[in-house]
Scaffold this motif. Sequence first.
Motif, PDB file in Angstrom:
ATOM      1  N   ASP A  20       0.834  -1.203   0.000  1.00  0.00           N
ATOM      2  CA  ASP A  20       0.000   0.000   0.000  1.00  0.00           C
ATOM      3  C   ASP A  20       0.869   1.254   0.000  1.00  0.00           C
ATOM      4  O   ASP A  20       0.610   2.196  -0.760  1.00  0.00           O
ATOM      5  CB  ASP A  20      -0.929  -0.005   1.213  1.00  0.00           C
ATOM      6  CG  ASP A  20      -1.758   1.255   1.307  1.00  0.00           C
ATOM      7  OD1 ASP A  20      -2.528   1.527   0.361  1.00  0.00           O
ATOM      8  OD2 ASP A  20      -1.635   1.983   2.322  1.00  0.00           O
ATOM      9  N   THR A  80       3.909   1.512  -1.076  1.00  0.00           N
ATOM     10  CA  THR A  80       4.593   1.576  -2.368  1.00  0.00           C
ATOM     11  C   THR A  80       3.696   2.228  -3.414  1.00  0.00           C
ATOM     12  O   THR A  80       4.133   3.102  -4.170  1.00  0.00           O
ATOM     13  CB  THR A  80       5.012   0.164  -2.826  1.00  0.00           C
ATOM     14  OG1 THR A  80       5.913  -0.375  -1.859  1.00  0.00           O
ATOM     15  CG2 THR A  80       5.687   0.194  -4.177  1.00  0.00           C
ATOM     16  N   ASP A  81       2.429   1.820  -3.431  1.00  0.00           N
ATOM     17  CA  ASP A  81       1.477   2.409  -4.384  1.00  0.00           C
ATOM     18  C   ASP A  81       1.195   3.872  -4.064  1.00  0.00           C
ATOM     19  O   ASP A  81       1.121   4.718  -4.951  1.00  0.00           O
ATOM     20  CB  ASP A  81       0.154   1.639  -4.365  1.00  0.00           C
ATOM     21  CG  ASP A  81       0.276   0.239  -4.931  1.00  0.00           C
ATOM     22  OD1 ASP A  81       1.261  -0.033  -5.651  1.00  0.00           O
ATOM     23  OD2 ASP A  81      -0.608  -0.587  -4.635  1.00  0.00           O
ATOM     24  N   ARG A  82       1.033   4.159  -2.791  1.00  0.00           N
ATOM     25  CA  ARG A  82       0.643   5.495  -2.348  1.00  0.00           C
ATOM     26  C   ARG A  82       1.745   6.528  -2.558  1.00  0.00           C
ATOM     27  O   ARG A  82       1.485   7.659  -2.953  1.00  0.00           O
ATOM     28  CB  ARG A  82       0.304   5.426  -0.867  1.00  0.00           C
ATOM     29  CG  ARG A  82      -0.716   6.399  -0.399  1.00  0.00           C
ATOM     30  CD  ARG A  82      -0.911   6.246   1.088  1.00  0.00           C
ATOM     31  NE  ARG A  82      -1.880   5.212   1.375  1.00  0.00           N
ATOM     32  CZ  ARG A  82      -2.800   5.323   2.296  1.00  0.00           C
ATOM     33  NH1 ARG A  82      -2.866   6.420   3.026  1.00  0.00           N
ATOM     34  NH2 ARG A  82      -3.645   4.357   2.519  1.00  0.00           N
ATOM     35  N   TYR A  83       2.990   6.139  -2.275  1.00  0.00           N
ATOM     36  CA  TYR A  83       4.086   7.107  -2.272  1.00  0.00           C
ATOM     37  C   TYR A  83       5.150   6.848  -3.335  1.00  0.00           C
ATOM     38  O   TYR A  83       6.174   7.528  -3.355  1.00  0.00           O
ATOM     39  CB  TYR A  83       4.753   7.133  -0.889  1.00  0.00           C
ATOM     40  CG  TYR A  83       3.800   7.540   0.198  1.00  0.00           C
ATOM     41  CD1 TYR A  83       3.308   8.838   0.277  1.00  0.00           C
ATOM     42  CD2 TYR A  83       3.369   6.610   1.138  1.00  0.00           C
ATOM     43  CE1 TYR A  83       2.417   9.207   1.267  1.00  0.00           C
ATOM     44  CE2 TYR A  83       2.482   6.977   2.138  1.00  0.00           C
ATOM     45  CZ  TYR A  83       2.012   8.270   2.199  1.00  0.00           C
ATOM     46  OH  TYR A  83       1.137   8.633   3.189  1.00  0.00           O
ATOM     47  N   ASP A  84       4.910   5.845  -4.186  1.00  0.00           N
ATOM     48  CA  ASP A  84       5.847   5.535  -5.258  1.00  0.00           C
ATOM     49  C   ASP A  84       7.268   5.345  -4.715  1.00  0.00           C
ATOM     50  O   ASP A  84       8.220   5.975  -5.169  1.00  0.00           O
ATOM     51  CB  ASP A  84       5.823   6.624  -6.336  1.00  0.00           C
ATOM     52  CG  ASP A  84       6.552   6.186  -7.598  1.00  0.00           C
ATOM     53  OD1 ASP A  84       6.546   4.974  -7.900  1.00  0.00           O
ATOM     54  OD2 ASP A  84       7.149   7.052  -8.270  1.00  0.00           O
ATOM     55  N   ILE A  85       7.378   4.455  -3.710  1.00  0.00           N
ATOM     56  CA  ILE A  85       8.678   4.133  -3.133  1.00  0.00           C
ATOM     57  C   ILE A  85       8.993   2.666  -3.397  1.00  0.00           C
ATOM     58  O   ILE A  85       8.116   1.887  -3.770  1.00  0.00           O
ATOM     59  CB  ILE A  85       8.729   4.422  -1.618  1.00  0.00           C
ATOM     60  CG1 ILE A  85       7.661   3.607  -0.873  1.00  0.00           C
ATOM     61  CG2 ILE A  85       8.575   5.905  -1.349  1.00  0.00           C
ATOM     62  CD1 ILE A  85       7.746   3.724   0.633  1.00  0.00           C
ATOM     63  N   ASP A  86      10.227   2.304  -3.189  1.00  0.00           N
ATOM     64  CA  ASP A  86      10.691   0.944  -3.404  1.00  0.00           C
ATOM     65  C   ASP A  86      10.018  -0.023  -2.425  1.00  0.00           C
ATOM     66  O   ASP A  86       9.927   0.262  -1.224  1.00  0.00           O
ATOM     67  CB  ASP A  86      12.214   0.905  -3.217  1.00  0.00           C
ATOM     68  CG  ASP A  86      12.778  -0.484  -3.393  1.00  0.00           C
ATOM     69  OD1 ASP A  86      12.770  -0.987  -4.535  1.00  0.00           O
ATOM     70  OD2 ASP A  86      13.221  -1.061  -2.382  1.00  0.00           O
ATOM     71  N   GLN A  87       9.545  -1.151  -2.913  1.00  0.00           N
ATOM     72  CA  GLN A  87       8.855  -2.144  -2.088  1.00  0.00           C
ATOM     73  C   GLN A  87       9.729  -2.625  -0.937  1.00  0.00           C
ATOM     74  O   GLN A  87       9.265  -2.725   0.191  1.00  0.00           O
ATOM     75  CB  GLN A  87       8.417  -3.331  -2.962  1.00  0.00           C
ATOM     76  CG  GLN A  87       7.778  -4.480  -2.204  1.00  0.00           C
ATOM     77  CD  GLN A  87       6.347  -4.208  -1.769  1.00  0.00           C
ATOM     78  OE1 GLN A  87       5.661  -3.376  -2.346  1.00  0.00           O
ATOM     79  NE2 GLN A  87       5.896  -4.927  -0.754  1.00  0.00           N
TER      80      GLN A  87
END
Length: 86
Positions: free
Chosen positions: A54, A56-63
Amino acid sequence: MPLRLHPDVATTDTDDGTVLLHQRTGRYWQLNTTGSTMLRHLLDGHTPEAIAADLTDRYDIDQRQAERDVTAVLDQLRTAQLVVNP
């Protein structure tokens, strides 16, 4: 991995996240909005992996970074005895 707040912990939502007070020790912690979201998801029974996805999707960060962050917050909550497993 269901979690719940320790019985001696009170919470208050703020504009910037959540404040947790351990009433027995008198210590308090402040979570920013992201930490507050993590805590809510953990208390709702979501897995750390699902919470990381969630974020990762929300903040466009590495999983992987998101997974490390969720694990770190969970470890700190447990160490401070703010959450317990029922």
